[in-house]
Design a protein around this motif. Structure first.
Motif, mmCIF file in Angstrom:
data_model
loop_
_atom_site.group_PDB
_atom_site.id
_atom_site.type_symbol
_atom_site.label_atom_id
_atom_site.label_comp_id
_atom_site.label_asym_id
_atom_site.label_seq_id
_atom_site.Cartn_x
_atom_site.Cartn_y
_atom_site.Cartn_z
ATOM 1 N N VAL A 1 3.258 1.397 14.832
ATOM 2 C CA VAL A 1 3.806 0.052 14.595
ATOM 3 C C VAL A 1 2.980 -0.717 13.567
ATOM 4 O O VAL A 1 3.542 -1.274 12.612
ATOM 5 C CB VAL A 1 3.928 -0.721 15.926
ATOM 6 C CG1 VAL A 1 4.290 -2.180 15.672
ATOM 7 C CG2 VAL A 1 4.987 -0.072 16.812
ATOM 8 N N PRO A 2 1.646 -0.780 13.683
ATOM 9 C CA PRO A 2 0.870 -1.451 12.622
ATOM 10 C C PRO A 2 1.068 -0.814 11.251
ATOM 11 O O PRO A 2 1.114 -1.520 10.236
ATOM 12 C CB PRO A 2 -0.577 -1.301 13.103
ATOM 13 C CG PRO A 2 -0.484 -1.140 14.571
ATOM 14 C CD PRO A 2 0.776 -0.370 14.804
ATOM 15 N N ALA A 3 1.190 0.520 11.216
ATOM 16 C CA ALA A 3 1.381 1.202 9.933
ATOM 17 C C ALA A 3 2.708 0.808 9.298
ATOM 18 O O ALA A 3 2.777 0.541 8.087
ATOM 19 C CB ALA A 3 1.316 2.716 10.131
ATOM 20 N N LEU A 4 3.780 0.739 10.099
ATOM 21 C CA LEU A 4 5.082 0.359 9.554
ATOM 22 C C LEU A 4 5.127 -1.127 9.186
ATOM 23 O O LEU A 4 5.778 -1.508 8.207
ATOM 24 C CB LEU A 4 6.193 0.695 10.549
ATOM 25 C CG LEU A 4 6.425 2.188 10.798
ATOM 26 C CD1 LEU A 4 7.546 2.395 11.811
ATOM 27 C CD2 LEU A 4 6.742 2.919 9.508
ATOM 28 N N GLN A 5 4.431 -1.960 9.964
ATOM 29 C CA GLN A 5 4.343 -3.376 9.599
ATOM 30 C C GLN A 5 3.648 -3.527 8.250
ATOM 31 O O GLN A 5 4.085 -4.305 7.387
ATOM 32 C CB GLN A 5 3.574 -4.141 10.678
ATOM 33 C CG GLN A 5 4.336 -4.323 11.976
ATOM 34 C CD GLN A 5 3.480 -4.910 13.073
ATOM 35 O OE1 GLN A 5 2.249 -4.782 13.052
ATOM 36 N NE2 GLN A 5 4.113 -5.551 14.048
ATOM 37 N N TRP A 6 2.579 -2.780 8.076
ATOM 38 C CA TRP A 6 1.823 -2.878 6.828
ATOM 39 C C TRP A 6 2.628 -2.357 5.639
ATOM 40 O O TRP A 6 2.698 -3.002 4.596
ATOM 41 C CB TRP A 6 0.513 -2.095 6.954
ATOM 42 C CG TRP A 6 -0.250 -2.058 5.664
ATOM 43 C CD1 TRP A 6 -1.008 -3.045 5.112
ATOM 44 C CD2 TRP A 6 -0.289 -0.960 4.747
ATOM 45 N NE1 TRP A 6 -1.518 -2.633 3.910
ATOM 46 C CE2 TRP A 6 -1.098 -1.362 3.666
ATOM 47 C CE3 TRP A 6 0.269 0.311 4.747
ATOM 48 C CZ2 TRP A 6 -1.351 -0.522 2.593
ATOM 49 C CZ3 TRP A 6 0.012 1.142 3.681
ATOM 50 C CH2 TRP A 6 -0.791 0.722 2.612
ATOM 51 N N ILE A 7 3.278 -1.177 5.809
ATOM 52 C CA ILE A 7 4.009 -0.607 4.691
ATOM 53 C C ILE A 7 5.194 -1.487 4.306
ATOM 54 O O ILE A 7 5.550 -1.611 3.129
ATOM 55 C CB ILE A 7 4.475 0.841 5.014
ATOM 56 C CG1 ILE A 7 4.859 1.568 3.726
ATOM 57 C CG2 ILE A 7 5.642 0.862 5.978
ATOM 58 C CD1 ILE A 7 5.214 3.030 3.942
ATOM 59 N N THR A 8 5.795 -2.163 5.296
ATOM 60 C CA THR A 8 6.905 -3.078 5.003
ATOM 61 C C THR A 8 6.409 -4.298 4.230
ATOM 62 O O THR A 8 7.024 -4.722 3.241
ATOM 63 C CB THR A 8 7.582 -3.527 6.305
ATOM 64 O OG1 THR A 8 8.011 -2.371 7.043
ATOM 65 C CG2 THR A 8 8.789 -4.409 6.020
ATOM 66 N N GLY A 9 5.278 -4.853 4.683
ATOM 67 C CA GLY A 9 4.729 -6.025 4.002
ATOM 68 C C GLY A 9 4.298 -5.738 2.579
ATOM 69 O O GLY A 9 4.586 -6.517 1.657
ATOM 70 N N THR A 10 3.626 -4.608 2.369
ATOM 71 C CA THR A 10 3.169 -4.275 1.020
ATOM 72 C C THR A 10 4.344 -3.936 0.105
ATOM 73 O O THR A 10 4.310 -4.221 -1.093
ATOM 74 C CB THR A 10 2.179 -3.101 1.053
ATOM 75 O OG1 THR A 10 2.774 -1.994 1.747
ATOM 76 C CG2 THR A 10 0.897 -3.494 1.757
ATOM 77 N N PHE A 11 5.396 -3.338 0.683
ATOM 78 C CA PHE A 11 6.593 -3.047 -0.104
ATOM 79 C C PHE A 11 7.222 -4.349 -0.616
ATOM 80 O O PHE A 11 7.610 -4.442 -1.789
ATOM 81 C CB PHE A 11 7.603 -2.274 0.752
ATOM 82 C CG PHE A 11 8.942 -2.082 0.099
ATOM 83 C CD1 PHE A 11 9.146 -1.066 -0.819
ATOM 84 C CD2 PHE A 11 10.003 -2.925 0.396
ATOM 85 C CE1 PHE A 11 10.390 -0.888 -1.422
ATOM 86 C CE2 PHE A 11 11.244 -2.755 -0.200
ATOM 87 C CZ PHE A 11 11.432 -1.735 -1.109
ATOM 88 N N GLU A 12 7.307 -5.349 0.235
ATOM 89 C CA GLU A 12 7.914 -6.619 -0.179
ATOM 90 C C GLU A 12 7.073 -7.298 -1.254
ATOM 91 O O GLU A 12 7.608 -7.828 -2.242
ATOM 92 C CB GLU A 12 8.070 -7.549 1.031
ATOM 93 C CG GLU A 12 8.742 -8.872 0.704
ATOM 94 C CD GLU A 12 9.083 -9.657 1.957
ATOM 95 O OE1 GLU A 12 9.576 -10.792 1.811
ATOM 96 O OE2 GLU A 12 8.868 -9.155 3.070
ATOM 97 N N LYS A 13 5.742 -7.256 -1.103
ATOM 98 C CA LYS A 13 4.869 -7.860 -2.115
ATOM 99 C C LYS A 13 4.982 -7.142 -3.457
ATOM 100 O O LYS A 13 4.974 -7.771 -4.512
ATOM 101 C CB LYS A 13 3.414 -7.827 -1.636
ATOM 102 C CG LYS A 13 3.108 -8.771 -0.494
ATOM 103 C CD LYS A 13 1.642 -8.643 -0.094
ATOM 104 C CE LYS A 13 1.311 -9.552 1.080
ATOM 105 N NZ LYS A 13 -0.106 -9.409 1.500
ATOM 106 N N ARG A 14 5.069 -5.831 -3.399
ATOM 107 C CA ARG A 14 5.052 -5.040 -4.634
ATOM 108 C C ARG A 14 6.371 -5.117 -5.388
ATOM 109 O O ARG A 14 6.394 -5.140 -6.620
ATOM 110 C CB ARG A 14 4.723 -3.582 -4.299
ATOM 111 C CG ARG A 14 4.506 -2.701 -5.521
ATOM 112 C CD ARG A 14 4.167 -1.285 -5.131
ATOM 113 N NE ARG A 14 5.315 -0.555 -4.634
ATOM 114 C CZ ARG A 14 5.511 -0.225 -3.368
ATOM 115 N NH1 ARG A 14 4.616 -0.584 -2.449
ATOM 116 N NH2 ARG A 14 6.581 0.450 -2.993
#
Length: 365
Positions: free
Chosen positions: A212-225
């Motif tokens: 769950v933390p990994a998917l939260q992080w990858i989603t957040g970084t995807f939106e920023k990028r």
């Protein structure tokens, strides 16, 4: 027997007239015994033809079973055919005996060959799954090992170089030397950023915190990028998962988001992680242009094909559906107990003090 011998068949027969003798004969010589055919009357002492067929099936034999019936026993013969008998004949008309025997034996050979082929194919597929899983595990372990080496060796060297540049900048009185150190420091910062990306792509340390933390992080970084709105929802805060499941879900989400950014022309993407009835599912949906059936089936789609193979190796499946309003990817995996043996015991060496935006690298120096 005379009819079959007259037809040119070399017949070696054993006649039995009781259940015990029948079962003893079936038990000789391995799975199907030495027999090519069972030719049975409808009624034997203490045993019917239908019961004889049931005993044969219960032993797991594939021997052809031909029933010879009185006219009065025809309903029983029909029932035997329904339950798997090869053929039935009437005793007052045995002209069909030889053709029926030959046809039954031919079908038996075909069925046996088909079964052996299917078993060999299933075995081959299982071996391919095991090989694919072995290769995936080795690949992930190698990625983690390379990431550790980059972190320890390259990262250490870059850090030492940064300290040296800072020392030179503090002690120099030359404006030209100071300017050169600043330029070198900027180049060094770019090298740090490139190293961060390499480590993240090889083995994101955020995986050690759970799915769950990994998917939260990858989603957040995807939106920023990318600037594409991205949201993540999970039915469970921190499910306990085997490492193979964790890696499969993470790599699937990673590939799906990459495809969205490259091809979908979407403005929004949603990730849903659900755990129910012993199954873990990940759904990735976007509102992009969709994909045609030709695009979904194209032979060069190795990314999606690789995801399907990865899911298949651990008993799961992956499905993609698309429409003009967007594309949906669904990954479903059966859950098992957390596989501690598959965890990477040395991966914790990547858990350094992390920066705010990148949890896969050491903190700012």
């Amino acid at each position: 027997m005379r009819l079959m011998k007259r037809a040119g068949l070399a017949v070696q027969a054993l006649r039995v007239d009781s259940e015990r003798a029948y079962l003893d004969a079936l038990g000789r010589g391995g799975d199907d015994g030495p027999w090519d055919l069972v030719l049975s009357s409808c009624r034997l002492p203490g045993l019917t033809g239908l019961a004889a067929l049931e005993r044969l099936k219960a032993l797991g034999h594939m021997i052809p079973f031909v029933l010879v019936s009185d006219a009065s026993d025809e309903p029983m013969a029909v029932e035997a055919m329904r339950q798997g008998a090869s053929d039935y004949l009437l005793k007052d008309n045995l002209t069909r005996l030889v053709p029926a025997v030959l046809k039954a034996m031919e079908r038996h050979v075909q069925a046996r060959d088909k079964q052996q082929t299917e078993l060999a194919l299933l075995k081959s597929r299982q071996q391919l799954r095991e090989l694919a899983q072995h290769l995936q595990n080795n690949l992930e372990q190698e990625r983690a090992a390379i990431a550790r080496e980059i972190h320890d060796d390259v990262g250490g060297a870059l850090t030492a170089l940064k300290f040296d540049l800072a020392w030179i900048a503090r002690h120099t009185t030359s404006a030209d030397v100071f300017e050169r150190t600043q330029t070198a420091a900027d180049t060094l910062t770019q090298a740090f950023d490139a190293t961060r990306r390499l480590i993240h792509n090889l083995h994101p340390a955020i995986l050690e915190e759970g799915l769950v933390p990994a998917l939260q992080w990858i989603t957040g970084t995807f939106e920023k990028r990318t600037g594409i709105r991205a949201s993540f929802h999970s039915s469970h805060a921190q499910p306990e998962l085997a490492r193979s499941v964790l890696l499969t879900v993470f790599r699937t989400a990673q590939e799906a988001l990459t495809n969205v950014s490259k091809h979908a022309q979407a403005s929004q993407v949603t990730l849903d992680l659900t755990l129910t009835a012993g199954m873990l599912s990940l759904e990735v949906s976007d509102n992009g242009r969709g994909m045609s059936q030709a695009e979904l089936n194209k032979t060069q789609s190795f990314g999606l094909r690789g995801l399907r193979e990865r899911a298949d190796t651990i008993g799961g499946w992956l499905d993609i559906s698309s429409a003009p309003a967007g594309t949906t990817l669904i990954l479903a995996l059966p859950l098992k107990h957390k596989d501690k043996a598959n965890a990477d015991p040395s991966a914790s060496t990547l858990r350094e003090v992390r920066s705010k935006d990148d949890p896969t690298f050491w903190g700012d120096l």
